[in-house]
Design an enzyme around this catalytic site. Sequence first.
Site, short mmCIF file in Angstrom:
data_model
loop_
_atom_site.label_atom_id
_atom_site.label_comp_id
_atom_site.label_asym_id
_atom_site.label_seq_id
_atom_site.Cartn_x
_atom_site.Cartn_y
_atom_site.Cartn_z
N SER A 358 6.57 12.96 2.29
CA SER A 358 7.92 13.60 2.81
C SER A 358 7.74 13.73 4.34
O SER A 358 8.48 13.08 5.09
CB SER A 358 8.08 14.87 2.43
OG SER A 358 7.01 15.69 2.31
N HIS A 388 4.79 13.11 -5.80
CA HIS A 388 4.99 13.94 -4.66
C HIS A 388 5.59 15.38 -5.14
O HIS A 388 4.78 16.04 -6.23
CB HIS A 388 5.58 13.38 -3.64
CG HIS A 388 5.61 14.00 -2.01
ND1 HIS A 388 4.28 14.85 -2.00
CD2 HIS A 388 6.29 14.03 -1.14
CE1 HIS A 388 4.88 15.49 -0.76
NE2 HIS A 388 5.74 14.65 -0.02
N HIS A 434 -5.23 14.48 -5.90
CA HIS A 434 -4.62 14.31 -4.57
C HIS A 434 -5.05 13.20 -3.78
O HIS A 434 -6.26 12.64 -4.01
CB HIS A 434 -5.11 15.66 -3.96
CG HIS A 434 -4.27 15.73 -2.75
ND1 HIS A 434 -4.22 15.25 -1.48
CD2 HIS A 434 -2.96 16.62 -2.48
CE1 HIS A 434 -3.36 15.63 -0.79
NE2 HIS A 434 -2.65 16.57 -1.47
N ARG A 443 -3.92 26.09 -1.70
CA ARG A 443 -2.53 26.43 -1.96
C ARG A 443 -2.64 27.13 -3.39
O ARG A 443 -1.94 27.82 -3.37
CB ARG A 443 -1.58 25.42 -1.75
CG ARG A 443 -1.53 25.18 -0.07
CD ARG A 443 -0.68 23.69 0.06
NE ARG A 443 -0.99 22.70 -0.47
CZ ARG A 443 -0.49 21.58 -0.46
NH1 ARG A 443 0.62 21.25 -0.10
NH2 ARG A 443 -1.07 20.60 -1.20
N ASP A 489 1.06 22.27 -6.92
CA ASP A 489 1.93 22.13 -7.88
C ASP A 489 1.49 22.67 -9.25
O ASP A 489 2.40 23.03 -10.05
CB ASP A 489 2.56 20.62 -8.12
CG ASP A 489 3.25 20.20 -6.77
OD1 ASP A 489 4.06 20.95 -6.12
OD2 ASP A 489 2.98 19.19 -6.06
N1 NMX Z 1 -3.73 12.39 -14.07
C1 NMX Z 1 -3.96 11.00 -14.53
N2 NMX Z 1 -4.35 9.98 -13.64
C2 NMX Z 1 -4.58 10.42 -12.47
C3 NMX Z 1 -4.41 11.50 -11.91
C4 NMX Z 1 -4.24 12.45 -12.93
N3 NMX Z 1 -3.57 13.67 -12.50
N4 NMX Z 1 -4.92 11.52 -10.85
C5 NMX Z 1 -5.07 10.41 -10.25
N5 NMX Z 1 -5.06 9.51 -11.63
C6 NMX Z 1 -5.28 8.09 -11.72
C7 NMX Z 1 -4.36 7.25 -10.80
O1 NMX Z 1 -3.33 7.20 -11.36
C8 NMX Z 1 -5.00 6.15 -10.55
O2 NMX Z 1 -4.95 5.44 -11.60
P1 NMX Z 1 -5.20 3.69 -11.59
O3 NMX Z 1 -6.04 3.13 -10.83
O4 NMX Z 1 -4.69 3.33 -12.98
O5 NMX Z 1 -3.66 3.52 -10.72
C9 NMX Z 1 -6.52 6.62 -10.23
O6 NMX Z 1 -6.70 7.96 -11.02
C10 NMX Z 1 -7.11 6.82 -9.05
O7 NMX Z 1 -6.22 7.55 -8.19
P2 NMX Z 1 -6.69 8.42 -7.04
O8 NMX Z 1 -7.15 7.71 -5.91
O9 NMX Z 1 -7.51 9.50 -7.39
O10 NMX Z 1 -5.27 9.25 -6.68
P3 NMX Z 1 -4.39 8.84 -5.76
O11 NMX Z 1 -4.73 9.00 -4.41
O12 NMX Z 1 -3.87 7.28 -5.99
O13 NMX Z 1 -3.05 9.47 -6.06
C11 NMX Z 1 -1.72 11.49 -6.70
C12 NMX Z 1 -2.94 11.05 -6.09
C13 NMX Z 1 -1.57 13.03 -6.23
C14 NMX Z 1 -0.71 10.58 -6.71
C15 NMX Z 1 -2.41 11.58 -8.24
O14 NMX Z 1 -3.45 12.48 -8.15
C16 NMX Z 1 -1.58 11.94 -9.11
O15 NMX Z 1 -0.85 11.26 -9.93
N6 NMX Z 1 -1.51 13.37 -9.73
C17 NMX Z 1 -0.41 13.78 -10.59
C18 NMX Z 1 0.95 14.12 -10.00
C19 NMX Z 1 0.75 15.14 -9.13
O16 NMX Z 1 0.24 16.09 -9.44
N7 NMX Z 1 1.26 15.15 -7.76
C20 NMX Z 1 1.48 16.15 -6.85
C21 NMX Z 1 0.61 15.92 -5.56
C22 NMX Z 1 0.49 17.12 -4.60
N8 NMX Z 1 2.30 17.07 -4.08
O17 NMX Z 1 2.55 18.10 -4.14
O18 NMX Z 1 2.52 16.11 -3.47
C1 MLT Z 2 1.83 17.80 0.16
O1 MLT Z 2 1.96 18.93 0.21
O2 MLT Z 2 2.60 16.99 0.92
C2 MLT Z 2 1.01 16.95 -1.01
O3 MLT Z 2 -0.17 17.78 -1.18
C3 MLT Z 2 0.59 15.84 -0.91
C4 MLT Z 2 -0.13 15.40 0.30
O4 MLT Z 2 -0.52 15.82 1.07
O5 MLT Z 2 -0.34 13.95 0.10
#
Ligand code: NMX
Ligand code: MLT
Length: 554
Positions: A358, A388, A434, A443, A489
């Site tokens: 964002s 996100h 994350h 947080r 979250d």
């Molecule tokens: N559950 C399952 N798989 C996960 C999760 C999770 N919570 N977190 C990471 N992975 C997987 C990810 O999908 C990736 O798989 P692949 O190689 O098959 O594509 C692998 O682990 C490596 O990912 P990372 O490097 O650890 O994480 P990345 O930086 O790519 O993504 C998020 C970060 C936040 C997108 C990821 O951790 C996620 O999808 N979390 C769940 C959704 C979430 O809670 N998002 C909110 C973030 C905070 N916000 O407010 O924005």
């Molecule tokens: C945020 O607050 O924007 C989330 O934690 C996602 C991020 O920092 O990448």
Amino acid sequence: MFGGIRLDEKGNFKTDFSRSGNVRAASKLTFVFGGKCHLLVFRLLYRPFLYITRSNNISTIAFFPSRSPSSSRISGFEFWRMVFFRSVSAFTRLRSRVGQQSSLSNSVRWIQMQSSTELDLKSQLQELIPEQQDRLKKLKSEHGKVQLGNITVDMVIGGMRGMTGLLWETSLLDPEEGIRFRGLSIPECQKVLPAAQSGGEPLPEGLLWLLLTGKVPSKEQVEALSKDLANRAAVPDYVYNAIDALPSTAHPMTQFASGVMALQVQSEFQKAYENGIHKSKFWEPTYEDCLNLIARVPVVAAYVYRRMYKNGDSIPSDKSLDYGANFSHMLGFDDAKMKELMRLYITIHSDHEGGNVSAHTGHLVGSALSDPYLSFAAALNGLAGPLHGLANQEVLLWIKSVVEECGENISKDQLKEYVWKTLNSGKVVPGYGHGVLRKTDPRYVCQREFALKHLPDDPLFQLVSKLYEVVPPVLTELGKVKNPWPNVDAHSGVLLNHYGLTEARYYTVLFGVSRSLGICSQLIWDRALGLALERPKSVTMDWLDAFCKKASSA
Ligand code: NMX
Ligand code: MLT
């Protein structure tokens, strides 16, 4: 010996004999300090004679005579007049500070609080901007060619993870420690930012002041900003009509972003640009748009909520309330604890440095000189994605599905099984992981502390606590997740749910309201610093293949 003093992050004094920056070395007096000094005493004695400039965690102190960081020498009469007025104002400030923030031990932070007594935020910015413009110019001319790292193929195809490529002044994220807003961690913000009640959660207006100026405001400054925002909050009817044109079943984020787009009609920046404003003045209409936008988004957001879930029965704003409390009130929640939760919620979701989807989107769109409404609406569309901001909705829906299937008193073994079931069906566990953080999100921690204090027996909070024990080992076992710990979250939904805001699909709108503070603060600085159009280079797979072949044969 002539010199100024610099304070480093640990509160150590360092003499500084350079003529650089805005402090006039010729007007500095002899000054030698060893180690730490008790700043309270120091200030009482010397404040009238001092000029303090601050950038990030470094404070530079210089003696009179020098009228302002960039002024020329002054007359004797003017000097003593200034000493008198500064003595009075320093004493007044100290009196109000001593009671309010006596527990602060870090000297640098203490200095950070001593901003001007000026109540008008825009005037404060006006003072700060030339200093920061000079600083950026100097950075560019002296260090423009310094390398910040190497770009790898992994980074290009992996969402630019770990690539430093953005200037973002309002906050900085450390993978281990979490977010710092202008150098202050969340617990520090809770300690030093003015609150509605003693020992309570920070007022978001105070955080906005901090994000914009880098200085901790006084209670009076926060009250003035609160009033200013309340006076800017009128929303034209066509905004409501634009939202009403959508079916009430449309996702709340769709309705909210549409409302923000409709607010754009009143953009001051667009008007000024059409009238040929000089680029050195861009920040001024941007400031007006940003403050108006921050003031109006809670009204639009509350309208969406009442339209969707309370038969369109809107609640008018109450100008006597602060920003967070008024938002809670307009949503229909007047419980004092819910108001405290809202203040905390808005404070902690406001900013998370510049690379998140964002914030980055807002900055990118703004770099085309699209006005703050256009930029922020774009940012909201990024926030609405499940990886996100929409994750807060997903977390509560997922927790409720756990309860539906296994009951509230689910055992840890059953919970573990449920987590594996989620993963095996090709889904993520929402609220965990994350892109940057590698530890539990602070947080999350402060929301947990809020829950432990106010709702320790809530069954969903207890389930969230159980998940904290169960999920990280499972994600670690999966082998590929870089951060198995919970993010912001994972916790927010159960708190809102506890106070009656049970509609999970609405949660990302709350995140959006809060994020307006961070994105808009940076947008003002983007225009003040004249930051460039964002336009990175992209390449094709053919290009990468060819480049890598050439690199390996060289
Ligand atoms: N559950 C399952 N798989 C996960 C999760 C999770 N919570 N977190 C990471 N992975 C997987 C990810 O999908 C990736 O798989 P692949 O190689 O098959 O594509 C692998 O682990 C490596 O990912 P990372 O490097 O650890 O994480 P990345 O930086 O790519 O993504 C998020 C970060 C936040 C997108 C990821 O951790 C996620 O999808 N979390 C769940 C959704 C979430 O809670 N998002 C909110 C973030 C905070 N916000 O407010 O924005
Ligand atoms: C945020 O607050 O924007 C989330 O934690 C996602 C991020 O920092 O990448």
